[in-house]
Design a protein around this motif. Structure first.
Motif, PDB file in Angstrom:
ATOM      1  N   HIS A  23       0.840  -1.430   0.016  1.00 17.15           N
ATOM      2  CA  HIS A  23       0.057   0.096  -0.064  1.00 17.15           C
ATOM      3  C   HIS A  23       0.966   1.254   0.073  1.00 17.15           C
ATOM      4  O   HIS A  23       1.922   1.171   0.738  1.00 17.15           O
ATOM      5  N   LYS A  24       0.269   2.458  -0.506  1.00 22.10           N
ATOM      6  CA  LYS A  24       1.366   3.471  -0.704  1.00 22.10           C
ATOM      7  C   LYS A  24       1.444   4.207   0.647  1.00 22.10           C
ATOM      8  O   LYS A  24       2.565   4.970   0.703  1.00 22.10           O
ATOM      9  N   TYR A  25       0.718   3.896   1.483  1.00 22.66           N
ATOM     10  CA  TYR A  25       1.017   4.297   2.996  1.00 22.66           C
ATOM     11  C   TYR A  25       1.646   3.324   3.991  1.00 22.66           C
ATOM     12  O   TYR A  25       1.813   3.591   5.015  1.00 22.66           O
ATOM     13  N   LEU A  51       1.534  10.883   8.009  1.00 21.50           N
ATOM     14  CA  LEU A  51       0.175  10.895   7.626  1.00 21.50           C
ATOM     15  C   LEU A  51      -0.680  12.090   8.208  1.00 21.50           C
ATOM     16  O   LEU A  51      -1.830  12.071   7.984  1.00 21.50           O
ATOM     17  N   GLY A  52      -0.053  12.549   9.286  1.00 22.46           N
ATOM     18  CA  GLY A  52      -0.671  13.449  10.256  1.00 22.46           C
ATOM     19  C   GLY A  52      -1.509  12.676  11.098  1.00 22.46           C
ATOM     20  O   GLY A  52      -2.525  13.492  11.640  1.00 22.46           O
ATOM     21  N   ILE A  53      -1.420  11.680  11.260  1.00 20.65           N
ATOM     22  CA  ILE A  53      -2.441  10.948  12.286  1.00 20.65           C
ATOM     23  C   ILE A  53      -1.787  11.312  13.759  1.00 20.65           C
ATOM     24  O   ILE A  53      -2.536  11.511  14.552  1.00 20.65           O
ATOM     25  N   THR A  54      -0.370  11.462  14.076  1.00 20.05           N
ATOM     26  CA  THR A  54       0.025  11.902  15.104  1.00 20.05           C
ATOM     27  C   THR A  54      -0.052  13.476  15.124  1.00 20.05           C
ATOM     28  O   THR A  54       0.311  14.083  14.197  1.00 20.05           O
ATOM     29  N   LYS A  95       0.632  20.401   9.033  1.00 22.81           N
ATOM     30  CA  LYS A  95      -0.309  21.247   7.889  1.00 22.81           C
ATOM     31  C   LYS A  95      -0.403  20.693   6.678  1.00 22.81           C
ATOM     32  O   LYS A  95       0.791  20.259   6.115  1.00 22.81           O
ATOM     33  N   ASP A  96      -1.661  20.232   6.127  1.00 28.25           N
ATOM     34  CA  ASP A  96      -1.694  19.584   4.773  1.00 28.25           C
ATOM     35  C   ASP A  96      -1.296  18.260   4.747  1.00 28.25           C
ATOM     36  O   ASP A  96      -1.423  17.478   3.758  1.00 28.25           O
ATOM     37  N   ARG A  97      -1.082  17.447   5.818  1.00 28.12           N
ATOM     38  CA  ARG A  97      -0.749  16.228   5.724  1.00 28.12           C
ATOM     39  C   ARG A  97      -2.325  15.422   5.770  1.00 28.12           C
ATOM     40  O   ARG A  97      -3.329  16.156   6.187  1.00 28.12           O
ATOM     41  N   GLN A  98      -2.147  14.061   5.145  1.00 29.19           N
ATOM     42  CA  GLN A  98      -3.538  13.241   4.706  1.00 29.19           C
ATOM     43  C   GLN A  98      -4.498  13.474   5.812  1.00 29.19           C
ATOM     44  O   GLN A  98      -5.569  13.935   5.654  1.00 29.19           O
ATOM     45  N   PHE A  99      -4.078  13.184   7.012  1.00 23.21           N
ATOM     46  CA  PHE A  99      -5.301  13.222   8.241  1.00 23.21           C
ATOM     47  C   PHE A  99      -5.322  14.208   9.105  1.00 23.21           C
ATOM     48  O   PHE A  99      -5.871  14.356  10.127  1.00 23.21           O
TER      49      PHE A  99
END
Lengths: 460, 195
Positions: free
Chosen positions: A102-104, A115-118, A244-248
């Motif tokens: 998977h790309k992630y 991914l900006g989850i954190t 900022k601007d990351r996926q999640f």
């Protein structure tokens, strides 16, 4: 009352307190991987307990995945079964999974931040001791055992006693060639492997303020190596700009609202810590370890200390090193740049910058293992892959790889490996292997020279 | 989880400090998806060499020593969070690990599996280690109710600390999931208040 960064987040997540016992702590994000989750899924299944909040769980496959030919079926039966179990468990329970290819996909502690989850202010757990990495964002993040994975599955909470607070301050300016990895190896060498046990550690001072998010993650990652369940750094503009601007990441006005909240999190000026240590950046140099725990580290220019106890002697015997000797000129046949400690783009930039125009020594096998698919892509896009391949380095596919040698990436018995990973325990990188922990710069230089060199003399 | 009240047993000495979870159970054995069989590989690379030959110098392989208590050096269980380490020790037959210091995550994992991480003073550990090494037949009594560890042969004992909640869990064989599920309404209320 004045509060620390840790206090503020912890107190906001306490659901209940048992009299003279632990507290019920709410967990915002639960990260899982293939090795420490299957028994927890089984436990819930056997007791007919549903997963309470599947949308707060994110899964990846990392510990047990191959780093070559990821598109082909996995040969090792047990590994294949473990990965299939993860896929099935996630599918059955509606859990987001970034599986192999998977790309992630990537190492859990590389993938989630990128991914900006954190995010600051969150409580995060994972069945992996290096979950402390996410504390770099000003989150409470720590590793848990599989029973606790099951508890979070069942209730999105954990029963915990609030740990004591510890602050490590480093002020000053780091010398040339001194990387975040050297800072944390230096701290652990000074404090030992159990000084942090029972504590949550905050890193403060302008050395950490000046660090990139990648560098802060490297530092917080190794908090567990001094025994601390977690490490944290106050969120600031560097943190906000990274997210900022990351996926999640929250978007638009939601992001602005979050930022104003995140700005309230840093420790109050007069907050009191149970324990404090202060170091001077000027005293830190490029580091290497000589023994079988991460506290056994010295500056590359120093000699191995002399200590008269049986565990110390056993350790040197395993490493085949002598007390009082230097590691400079030690011949090295294996170099590993990777792991949740040092497999982010910045680490590969540092390595590439040194390697450019040079050649790997003939005696060295050098593995470069990116922390995620996204890092892998970036390495290619920035032209680093070409530099590595021209120099004779092997760029592999993402995963935990030779950090713990669960897959085929093992260092042979008796061989030394200069490694950017986090643990130099006996046999950690393969049965009988001998690990020397270092920064990506020292690792790259070792691969080029075929031996450990005094990197401070080789910088322009 | 099995109940733990009191045990009387001989002990096995392991006079090594900073025993990490990679030594207790090496990573290559973490591929299983259940909790069974880890006991066979506990301390694998200390018990056996690379060709599978038994290392007779290692205390677990020494016929003089037996029992369900392991006496270990300072800072036991550091490193990885793998609960497989606790499963391996329990699988081998240990019920108590005695040390002068335990790593956090290991301690929690042990308690969640009915394995008692019993912390004693460094001086008591030294006496215990010496006694067991010299007289392997020594019986050690661990009384969780009264929080004592004693060697009646030489009339030595020490009290130990344990979290009151965890003690109740161990004695009754309860685990944290039972407790947390009983708090579900409160957890849901907490969630709605935050949103």
């Amino acid at each position: 009352m004045s509060k620390t960064l840790f206090d503020k987040i912890w107190d906001q997540h306490v659901v209940d307190t048992i009299k003279e016992g632990p507290q019920v702590l709410y967990i915002d994000k639960h990260l899982i991987h293939e090795v420490t989750s299957p028994q927890a899924f089984n436990e819930l299944k056997e007791r007919s307990i549903p997963i309470f909040r599947p949308n707060q769980i994110v899964a990846t496959a990392d510990h047990n995945t191959p780093t070559i030919n990821q598109h082909l079926p996995i040969k090792d039966k047990l590994s294949k079964n473990q990965l299939e179990q993860l896929s099935k468990n996630c599918f059955d329970n509606n859990i987001t999974l970034y599986e192999l290819g998977h790309k992630y996909n990537g190492i859990v502690h590389v993938m989630a931040p990128e991914l900006g989850i954190t995010q600051p202010g969150l409580t995060m757990v994972c069945g992996d001791s290096h979950t402390s990495t996410h504390g770099a964002f000003g989150a409470i993040a720590f590793g848990i055992g599989t029973s606790q994975v099951a508890q979070v599955f069942a209730s999105q909470c954990l029963l915990l006693k609030k740990p004591k607070s510890l602050r490590v301050t480093v002020n000053g300016k780091l010398k040339k060639g001194v990387l975040p990895k050297d800072v944390i190896l230096y701290i652990i060498s000074k404090l030992g492997t159990n000084s942090g046990t029972g504590y949550f550690c905050e890193y403060a001072g302008n050395v950490f303020e000046d660090m990139s998010m990648e560098g802060r993650m490297t530092v917080c990652n190794m908090s567990i190596e001094m025994g601390a369940r977690g490490g944290m750094i106050a969120p600031d503009e560097t943190t906000f700009n990274y997210i900022k601007d990351r996926q999640f990441a929250p978007k638009g006005t939601d992001f602005d609202k979050k930022v104003s909240y995140w700005k309230t999190l840093p420790s109050d000026i007069d907050a009191v810590f149970d324990q404090e240590y202060i170091f001077d950046a000027d005293d830190i140099g490029p580091m290497v370890t000589y023994g079988t725990n991460p506290g056994m580290g010295i500056k590359i220019t120093e000699t191995i200390p002399k200590e008269n106890n049986s565990s110390f002697k056993k350790s040197l015997e395993y490493m085949n090193f002598e007390a009082g000797s230097s590691l400079i000129d030690q011949r090295i046949n294996y170099v590993f740049i990777g792991s949740c400690t040092n497999s982010r783009i910045e680490d590969f930039r540092v390595a590439a910058n040194f390697i450019k125009g040079k050649q790997k020594a003939d005696n060295v096998t050098a593995w470069l293992v990116p922390g995620s698919k996204q890092v892998e892509t970036q390495i290619i896009e920035e032209g680093l892959k070409e530099i590595f391949e021209n120099a004779g380095f092997e760029l592999r596919q993402p995963g935990c790889s030779a950090c713990l040698a669960m897959n085929d990436d093992k260092i042979p018995k008796g061989e030394y490996c200069v490694s950017t990973s986090n643990r130099n325990f006996e046999g950690r990188q393969g049965q009988g292997s001998r690990t020397i922990l270092a920064s990506p710069l020292v690792a790259a230089a070792t691969a080029v020279e075929g031996k450990i060199i005094d990197i401070t003399k080789h910088l322009n | 989880m099995e109940k733990f009240i009191k045990i009387i047993s001989k002990a096995i000495p392991l006079a090594i400090e900073n025993v990490d979870t990679d030594q207790i159970i090496p990573a290559r054995f973490l591929k299983a998806t259940d909790k069974k069989g880890f006991g066979d590989n506990v301390f694998r690379d200390w018990r056996f060499d690379k060709n599978g030959n038994t290392n007779l110098e290692f205390s677990l392989n020494n016929d003089l020593y037996s029992g369900s208590i392991l006496i270990a050096g300072d800072n036991f269980g550091c490193g990885s969070s793998r609960e497989h380490a606790a499963w391996a020790l329990v699988g081998y037959g240990f019920k108590v690990i005695v040390s002068s210091f335990f790593a956090d995550i290991f301690k929690g994992n042990a308690l969640n599996n009915g394995l008692l991480p019993l912390q004693v003073s460094p001086s008591f550990l030294a006496v215990l280690m010496k006694t067991v090494k010299e007289k392997p037949e020594t019986k050690i009594e661990v009384d969780l109710e009264n929080q004592t560890i004693s060697l009646s042969d030489i009339n030595v004992s020490e009290t130990f600390e344990i979290d009151a909640y965890k003690k109740t869990c161990m004695i009754n064989g309860y685990d944290d999931i039972d407790y947390l599920l009983s708090k579900k309404e409160m957890i849901e209320a907490f969630e709605s208040l935050r949103n």
